[in-house]
Enzyme design. Structure first.
Site, PDB file in Angstrom:
ATOM      1  N   ARG A  61       0.814  -1.159   0.031  1.00 32.44           N
ATOM      2  CA  ARG A  61      -0.086   0.055   0.075  1.00 32.44           C
ATOM      3  C   ARG A  61       0.789   1.106  -0.011  1.00 32.44           C
ATOM      4  O   ARG A  61       1.615   1.371   1.103  1.00 32.44           O
ATOM      5  CB  ARG A  61      -0.893   0.077   1.112  1.00 32.44           C
ATOM      6  CG  ARG A  61      -1.803  -1.151   1.314  1.00 32.44           C
ATOM      7  CD  ARG A  61      -2.859  -1.087   0.466  1.00 32.44           C
ATOM      8  NE  ARG A  61      -3.703  -2.461   0.287  1.00 32.44           N
ATOM      9  CZ  ARG A  61      -4.861  -2.537   1.249  1.00 32.44           C
ATOM     10  NH1 ARG A  61      -5.040  -1.730   2.133  1.00 32.44           N
ATOM     11  NH2 ARG A  61      -5.399  -3.816   0.974  1.00 32.44           N
ATOM     12  N   GLU A 118       0.684   4.037   0.845  1.00 33.50           N
ATOM     13  CA  GLU A 118      -0.072   5.119   1.573  1.00 33.50           C
ATOM     14  C   GLU A 118       0.928   5.824   2.670  1.00 33.50           C
ATOM     15  O   GLU A 118       1.529   5.357   3.262  1.00 33.50           O
ATOM     16  CB  GLU A 118      -1.184   4.859   2.379  1.00 33.50           C
ATOM     17  CG  GLU A 118      -2.233   3.923   1.594  1.00 33.50           C
ATOM     18  CD  GLU A 118      -3.099   2.944   2.439  1.00 33.50           C
ATOM     19  OE1 GLU A 118      -2.970   2.909   3.643  1.00 33.50           O
ATOM     20  OE2 GLU A 118      -4.384   2.840   1.856  1.00 33.50           O
ATOM     21  N   ARG A 174      -0.861   1.730  13.147  1.00 27.30           N
ATOM     22  CA  ARG A 174      -1.070   0.444  12.643  1.00 27.30           C
ATOM     23  C   ARG A 174      -0.871   0.452  11.100  1.00 27.30           C
ATOM     24  O   ARG A 174      -1.529  -0.628  10.558  1.00 27.30           O
ATOM     25  CB  ARG A 174      -2.732   0.499  13.163  1.00 27.30           C
ATOM     26  CG  ARG A 174      -3.547   1.476  12.263  1.00 27.30           C
ATOM     27  CD  ARG A 174      -5.093   1.509  12.864  1.00 27.30           C
ATOM     28  NE  ARG A 174      -6.003   2.405  12.152  1.00 27.30           N
ATOM     29  CZ  ARG A 174      -7.300   2.195  12.258  1.00 27.30           C
ATOM     30  NH1 ARG A 174      -7.904   1.048  12.897  1.00 27.30           N
ATOM     31  NH2 ARG A 174      -7.999   3.019  11.656  1.00 27.30           N
ATOM     32  N   HIS A 175      -0.460   1.279  10.444  1.00 24.96           N
ATOM     33  CA  HIS A 175      -0.098   1.330   8.965  1.00 24.96           C
ATOM     34  C   HIS A 175       1.113   0.953   8.624  1.00 24.96           C
ATOM     35  O   HIS A 175       2.074   1.355   9.079  1.00 24.96           O
ATOM     36  CB  HIS A 175      -0.513   2.556   8.333  1.00 24.96           C
ATOM     37  CG  HIS A 175      -2.257   2.644   8.483  1.00 24.96           C
ATOM     38  ND1 HIS A 175      -2.795   3.582   9.038  1.00 24.96           N
ATOM     39  CD2 HIS A 175      -3.082   2.425   7.485  1.00 24.96           C
ATOM     40  CE1 HIS A 175      -3.909   3.713   9.056  1.00 24.96           C
ATOM     41  NE2 HIS A 175      -4.356   2.972   8.112  1.00 24.96           N
ATOM     42  N   GLU A 201     -10.053  -2.298  13.589  1.00 24.02           N
ATOM     43  CA  GLU A 201     -10.621  -3.046  12.290  1.00 24.02           C
ATOM     44  C   GLU A 201      -9.301  -4.028  11.765  1.00 24.02           C
ATOM     45  O   GLU A 201      -8.040  -3.373  11.823  1.00 24.02           O
ATOM     46  CB  GLU A 201     -10.637  -2.122  11.184  1.00 24.02           C
ATOM     47  CG  GLU A 201     -11.016  -2.695   9.944  1.00 24.02           C
ATOM     48  CD  GLU A 201     -10.014  -2.575   8.672  1.00 24.02           C
ATOM     49  OE1 GLU A 201      -9.659  -3.609   8.205  1.00 24.02           O
ATOM     50  OE2 GLU A 201      -9.812  -1.459   8.593  1.00 24.02           O
ATOM     51  N   SER A 257     -11.768  -6.075   6.451  1.00 22.03           N
ATOM     52  CA  SER A 257     -12.769  -5.576   5.717  1.00 22.03           C
ATOM     53  C   SER A 257     -12.990  -6.454   4.656  1.00 22.03           C
ATOM     54  O   SER A 257     -12.330  -6.981   3.933  1.00 22.03           O
ATOM     55  CB  SER A 257     -12.138  -4.136   5.028  1.00 22.03           C
ATOM     56  OG  SER A 257     -13.173  -3.474   4.574  1.00 22.03           O
ATOM     57  N   ARG A 282      -1.303  -6.711  12.195  1.00 24.28           N
ATOM     58  CA  ARG A 282      -2.366  -6.088  13.043  1.00 24.28           C
ATOM     59  C   ARG A 282      -3.042  -7.130  14.073  1.00 24.28           C
ATOM     60  O   ARG A 282      -3.220  -6.703  15.166  1.00 24.28           O
ATOM     61  CB  ARG A 282      -3.359  -5.494  12.141  1.00 24.28           C
ATOM     62  CG  ARG A 282      -4.063  -4.369  13.015  1.00 24.28           C
ATOM     63  CD  ARG A 282      -5.115  -3.542  11.977  1.00 24.28           C
ATOM     64  NE  ARG A 282      -4.203  -2.529  11.063  1.00 24.28           N
ATOM     65  CZ  ARG A 282      -4.971  -1.703  10.307  1.00 24.28           C
ATOM     66  NH1 ARG A 282      -6.329  -1.621  10.188  1.00 24.28           N
ATOM     67  NH2 ARG A 282      -4.204  -1.001   9.463  1.00 24.28           N
TER      68      ARG A 282
END
Length: 567
Positions: free
Chosen positions: A339, A341, A347-348, A490, A493, A541
């Site tokens: 990712r 991002e 948490r990323h 979370e 998903s 996670r």
């Protein structure tokens, strides 16, 4: 001194040096070559490093450098005088540094695991291979703590029939983190050794040989790295910050806490595979270099692919769904997910391990939801029943409440969650997505009301889900989609996917997605596709939240984020 080692002078002096004798100069050169000084202050930051250091800080660094130099000189002297230790020593064959292991021979010697050294083995003469965790010389004896992964045992070398003074001195001078082969008699102790995992026994050393010697100066001390947060501040002792850990990851991974974390994480993967295999799922492997963004988004890493460009896969979703269309019915995969991002949160990560599931269902997507939640429950049970040692080891440094879950798993609809949040004073719209703070608050509210750390949130608003999500047949403002949460964060998903090419095209146009870029994806559903659903889980996670840790970098062996590409 280096001349005695056959290296001669590193810098031959043109005239006598006024500031030290030849041995001291050589030792200092030895130190400069092998132990260049670098500040490893636990609290240092890039901003702080760029600022001018105070005189006090410089003086402290100078003292540390001098101390390290003296230690290096002592270590060099040990090497140069090793041979002389054996002169007139009756125990000379019981210790030393053997030739490098180059597979010269096969030995029948059996090495016993440290964790297997129990009171039942008292009186047995055994061989153990372990690292020197600590050593403490006291008179004519030396106490060692031998560490093997997350287990350790006390060992005693004492002058007697089997050990000479030279042997005790040799053992006391073996550097921390060196790997040694030790033969010793397992002996029960009258008082439990609280500082070791093997509390009921100790090893009385008969022979000790260095397999691999560590340099005397370590970039971080393992006892500092396992000290609970806050304890060091109260007692004036050092703790190790995250960047220092990650910069020296090989050393940090040796700590009992890290060993426990990643052994438990391995258990998560194994339980995931075993549970799904028992349910009839097939494990698949999917490409990680793809021709278009796998979720139609922009957060992808672009790579050069011969004369064109390609992308690192954000998700294996397209290929999971293609396998469902190819009649595999139930599939899963374990592999890296990328990712792009720019998220520097707790948490990323830009690369993580995805545990992905896809499954055809008969009549309702809740069949898939129930299969996934049961898989998670089986994982939680397996961790609880098989990894108590690891859980307790981590809790010593990072205390947390035991993870709680229900059978069957609690499932709430989105409108119920919004109502709970509004009742708690949160102002938000019925079709508004949950923010991270609201997710955490909801987790606390659910824990208070239902006493569970794991639950499913179902029927998300269609507007906040990807284009391929199946709309709810009764209320088109909502969707057949769901998230799963652990401790208010979370971890999965998922949704029922649109399996009709025409509806998929309409939804893509509604989201302003270029149809040409997802043509291969849409075409997969033109030749008959069963109704299906799935989801993706982040391994790091799940591990972080099950153990009650606070940063996903603690559960990623070599983490990648926007600011870290090494080691």
């Amino acid at each position: 001194m280096l001349a005695e080692l056959g290296w001669g002078w590193i810098f031959p002096p043109a005239e006598p040096l006024p500031w030290g004798n030849k041995a001291q100069v050589n030792a200092f050169c030895f130190f400069l070559l092998f132990f260049p000084f670098r500040a490893t202050s636990c609290g240092s930051t890039p901003e702080g490093d760029s600022q001018a250091q105070s005189k006090k800080a410089l003086k402290k660094q100078q003292k540390e450098a001098e101390k390290a130099a003296k230690k290096a000189e002592k270590q060099a002297k040990q090497v140069s005088t090793m041979g002389s230790w054996h002169e007139g020593d009756f125990a000379k064959d019981q210790y030393g540094v053997p030739p490098m292991f180059q597979s010269q021979e096969k030995l029948d010697r059996v090495l016993v695991r440290v964790q297997d050294l129990t009171a039942e083995k008292a009186g047995q003469l055994l061989w153990v291979r372990a690292r020197i965790h600590t050593s403490r010389a006291k008179g004519k004896q030396c106490f060692l703590v031998l560490r093997q992964q997350q287990f350790n045992v006390q060992a005693l070398v004492a002058v007697g029939d089997h050990a000479s003074k030279q042997m005790v001195k040799f053992a006391a001078n073996i550097t921390k983190e060196s790997i040694v082969d030790v033969e010793g008699m397992v002996s029960k102790v009258e008082q439990k050794i609280e500082s070791c995992t093997q509390q009921d026994v100790e090893l009385h050393v008969k022979r000790i040989f260095v397999v691999s010697q560590a340099e005397p100066r370590l970039p971080l001390q393992l006892e500092d790295a396992v000290r609970p947060e806050g304890e060091g501040d109260e007692e004036g002792r050092a703790t190790v910050n995250q960047d220092t850990r990650l910069d020296n990851r090989v050393i940090d991974l040796r700590t009992t806490t890290s060993q426990a974390i990643f052994r438990l994480q391995s258990g998560v993967c194994q339980l995931f595979r075993d549970t799904l295999s028992n349910k009839g799922f097939v494990e698949i492997q999917t490409p990680k270099i793809i021709s278009a963004a796998s979720e139609g988004g922009a957060n992808v890493f672009t790579v050069s692919y011969f004369k064109t460009s390609a992308y690192l896969a954000q998700s294996p979703q397209l290929y999971k769904q293609m396998c469902i269309c190819a009649d595999f019915d139930k599939v899963f995969c374990v592999g890296p997910v990328f990712r792009a991002e720019d998220s520097n949160t707790h948490r990323h990560l830009t690369e993580f391990v995805g545990l992905d599931i896809e499954m055809a269902f008969n009549y309702h997507y809740h069949e898939v939801v129930e299969s996934i939640t049961d898989t998670m429950v089986q994982i939680f049970k397996g961790l609880r029943d098989r990894f108590q040692t690891e859980i307790q080891t981590v809790n010593k440094q990072y205390p947390s409440e035991p993870f709680k879950f229900l059978e069957p798993t609690l499932r709430l609809e989105y409108w119920e969650a919004v109502a709970m949040l509004k009742q708690a004073g949160v102002e938000m719209g019925d079709e508004e997505d949950l923010s991270t703070p609201n997710e955490k608050l909801l987790g606390r509210l659910v824990k208070e009301k239902y006493d569970t750390d794991f639950y499913v949130l179902d029927k998300y608003p269609l507007a906040v889900r990807p284009f391929y999500t199946m709309p709810d047949p009764i209320n088109p403002k909502y969707s057949n989609s769901y998230d799963m949460f652990m401790r208010g964060e979370e971890i999965l998903s998922g949704a029922q996917r649109i399996h009709d090419a025409q509806l998929l095209t309409e939804r893509a146009l509604h989201h302003n997605i270029d149809l040409e870029k997802i043509k291969a994806y849409i075409d997969s559903f033109r030749f008959g596709a069963p109704p299906h659903a799935g989801g993706g889980i982040g391994l790091e996670r799940v591990t972080m939240l099950y153990l009650g840790l606070h940063n996903v970098r603690q559960t990623s062996m070599f983490p990648r984020d926007p600011k870290r590409l090494t080691p």
